[in-house]
Design a protein around this motif. Structure first.
Motif: not given
Ligand SMILES: [Zn+2]
Ligand SMILES: [Zn+2]
Length: 239
Positions: A133-134, A136-150, A163-168
């Motif tokens: 999440k830090s 994501l805040r810095e970049r403003g978006f998740n590039q993998a998610q944008e590709v995955a969405r299309i 479904q899953c999260q990155r804790d570290k």
């Protein structure tokens, strides 16, 4: 106002090639001309399990490492070598969120996957590799998610982003040894349980050593995921 509308129209109906600006034989979905698309550094012969490039004498289609110790994921499809102009496209996309980059990379991935899965059933869902999440805040978006969405929209598959999260925050792995990388990644991810027999496609932009993806795949398998396929834009392997 005029510029705004001409930009929108350019995004929806590309008239000029995204890379060379010519206006001949443009693929309406990717926005690339035929010449530029065929000149991209397509990854041809590669390990079925981890997409490491192989020479043509390898009949098993598995690299030495995967023959010795198989990773937690079951298959890997990377479109390109991480070389010019793909490396530039990806870094521009990462640091300059723009509709045209995600459309280009997502459409290229969807077309590639349609070809690769002609005789194989597609996975049940697409999961983008989560960012911490830090970051994501810095970049403003998740590039993998944008590709995955299309890709999910083109392939008519559900996109699972919760479904899953990155804790570290383990983004800076370069310079670490293999052992340090694995130690750094321990318990980096967590995931909700999967329904029995779930088959998943994990989407990311660049695969380098595969350590992070292996850790995420192992985490998903622990909570009931049966089969994991990696779909990545590019494979880097000199680092
Ligand atoms: Zn072109
Ligand atoms: Zn391999």
């Amino acid at each position: 106002m005029v510029n705004y509308w001409s930009n929108i129209t350019q995004c929806l109906l590309p008239e000029k090639c995204f890379l060379c600006q010519c206006s001949h034989s443009i693929n309406a979905k990717t926005g690339l001309c035929f010449g530029c698309a065929s000149n991209l550094p397509w990854l041809q012969q590669s390990c079925q399990r981890c997409a490491l490039p192989l020479n043509s004498t390898n009949t098993l289609q598995l690299c030495g490492q995967c023959q010795t110790k198989a990773p937690a994921f079951d298959a890997c499809h990377c479109l390109f070598h991480y070389e010019t102009p793909v490396d530039r496209l990806i870094s521009r996309f990462k640091f300059n969120q723009h509709l045209s980059y995600s459309r280009l990379l997502g459409q290229l991935m969807a077309e590639h996957i349609k070809n690769r899965y002609r005789e194989i059933t597609l996975p049940d869902m697409i999961i983008p590799v989560p960012l911490h999440k830090s970051r994501l805040r810095e970049r403003g978006f998740n590039q993998a998610q944008e590709v995955a969405r299309i890709c999910a929209r083109e392939l008519n598959l559900p996109l699972e982003t919760k479904q899953c999260q990155r804790d570290k925050d383990t983004a800076h792995q370069l310079g670490l040894s293999a052992i340090e990388r694995r130690r750094n990644l321990r318990r980096a991810f967590n995931s909700k349980a999967f329904p029995a027999g779930a088959r998943v496609a994990l989407v990311d932009d660049v695969m380098t050593t595969g350590t992070t993806l292996n850790e995420l795949a192992a985490c998903l398998k622990k909570v009931g995921c049966q089969e994991i396929h990696l779909w990545c834009i590019a494979r880097a392997y000199h680092l």
